[in-house]
Design an enzyme around this catalytic site. Structure first.
Site, PDB file in Angstrom:
ATOM      1  N   VAL A 209       0.991  -1.416  -0.176  1.00  0.00           N
ATOM      2  CA  VAL A 209       0.089   0.288  -0.201  1.00  0.00           C
ATOM      3  C   VAL A 209       1.292   1.481  -0.018  1.00  0.00           C
ATOM      4  CG1 VAL A 209      -1.610  -1.085   1.154  1.00  0.00           C
ATOM      5  CG2 VAL A 209      -0.342   0.426   2.011  1.00  0.00           C
ATOM      6  N   LYS A 210       1.903   0.728   0.742  1.00  0.00           N
ATOM      7  CA  LYS A 210       2.500   2.414  -0.024  1.00  0.00           C
ATOM      8  C   LYS A 210       3.482   2.659  -1.023  1.00  0.00           C
ATOM      9  CE  LYS A 210       1.926   1.747   5.206  1.00  0.00           C
ATOM     10  NZ  LYS A 210       2.774   1.702   5.308  1.00  0.00           N
TER      11      LYS A 210
END
Ligand SMILES: *Cc1c(COP(=O)(O)O)cnc(C)c1O
Length: 330
Positions: A209-210
């Site tokens: 998700v980063k």
């Protein structure tokens, strides 16, 4: 302020469609993902090369990712680990945090920003936040300091840098270690400096998700050689092969090593490191795309008075827009 956005949102829908084809992002489904990796053919080739080689862990890609992170941010030393959570845990170990200590952090974050203190037997203490940026308020840090306080874990929430100069000054005044949880802020700048080269230790996450992913992964950056050595020990069982660090027995040969403290297996593999290196090459493009999308949102929400959009970054700062939070007011 609007000038920063001029021309950036024009044609955004067509842009999104082009991106959808290139990155395989399912824009035209009804589901909007909280976060999704952007993996292209170059990333796949980089990982395949490692898989065809001899070393899939403890190999050259680990060192290469560390040196690329240092080159990008300007930091002196980098240690990659298997998650952002491990990065924070290692930072607390290197900071010497232990039983009975207190670590000041923010309540608006992911669990790991506080858990890293608990792993070391310390107590997380929550300071208040700035209502504009949702980042930790330096004056609130000051008011929570006791004689047990050892460190501050400040989170660049959503990808906007914390007030690092103010936090630095407080940490210097009270002898605290300044740990920056930069899981949201790879590519962020504070007063023209990249995040990674500001706090005593800066922790990144490479979870999908980063902004940049290794599948999983994390890193700690520092300019302090002493902290770097402690981080290296924490990552691999407290063991060193470095002759200059040996404490007792004579160094008998390359097979000889010493375990000097209790450490962990927090290593990142070469497979993950290769993905991280390949992704890092695209970081500037990733951040630019996020800024364009943020401009598009600013424009889209501008006329709705119940929606409070994030403030635009000050001159010299760069917001990497890991997230775009909206505050609703009745
Ligand atoms: C994601 C995240 C972490 C933890 O990173 P992992 O790689 O998932 O362990 C820590 N702090 C913040 C603010 C995060 O968003």
């Amino acid at each position: 302020e609007r000038d920063q956005c001029r021309g950036k949102y024009a044609g955004m829908e067509e842009e999104m469609e082009k991106l959808a084809i290139k990155g395989g992002y399912p824009v035209r489904t009804s589901k909007i993902y909280y976060g999704r990796q952007w993996v292209d053919e170059d990333d796949i080739a980089a990982v395949s090369d490692v898989l065809r080689g001899d070393l899939i862990t403890c190999g050259p890609k680990v060192d290469e990712l560390e040196s690329e992170l240092c080159k990008y941010t300007g930091a002196g030393y980098g240690v990659v680990v298997n998650s952002g959570t491990s990065a924070l845990h290692c930072a607390c170990i290197a900071a010497g945090i232990g039983e009975g200590d207190e670590v000041i952090t923010t309540p608006i974050t992911f669990a790991a920003s506080a858990n890293c203190a608990l792993y070391c037997g310390a107590r997380p203490v929550f300071a208040d936040i700035d209502p504009e940026t949702y980042n930790i308020d330096p004056e609130s840090i000051r008011s929570h300091i006791t004689d047990r306080t050892k460190a501050v874990v400040a989170v660049d929430y959503t990808g906007q840098a914390v007030k690092a100069d103010e936090i630095r000054a407080i940490c210097d005044e009270y002898g605290l270690v300044f740990i920056e949880d930069a899981a949201h802020s790879i590519g962020t700048k504070y007063k023209d400096r990249y995040v990674g080269n500001i706090a005593d230790m800066t922790c990144f996450s490479f979870h999908p998700v980063k902004t940049v992913t290794g599948g999983e992964g994390g890193a700690i950056l520092t300019n302090d050689e002493g902290l770097y050595r402690k981080l290296m020990l924490a990552r691999t069982h407290g063991i060193t092969h470095d002759e200059s660090m040996m404490e007792d027995a004579p160094h008998e040969g390359p097979w000889y090593y010493e375990m000097q403290s209790l450490g962990y297996n927090f290593r990142l593999s070469d497979i993950q490191s290769a993905l991280g290196i390949s992704q890092l090459k695209k970081l500037e493009t990733f951040v630019e795309e996020r800024q364009r999308i943020a401009c598009y949102y600013d424009q889209a929400f501008a006329g709705i008075k119940q929606l409070h959009t994030p403030p635009r970054p000050a001159a010299g700062d760069r917001h990497a827009y890991h997230l775009y939070p909206l505050l609703l007011s009745p």
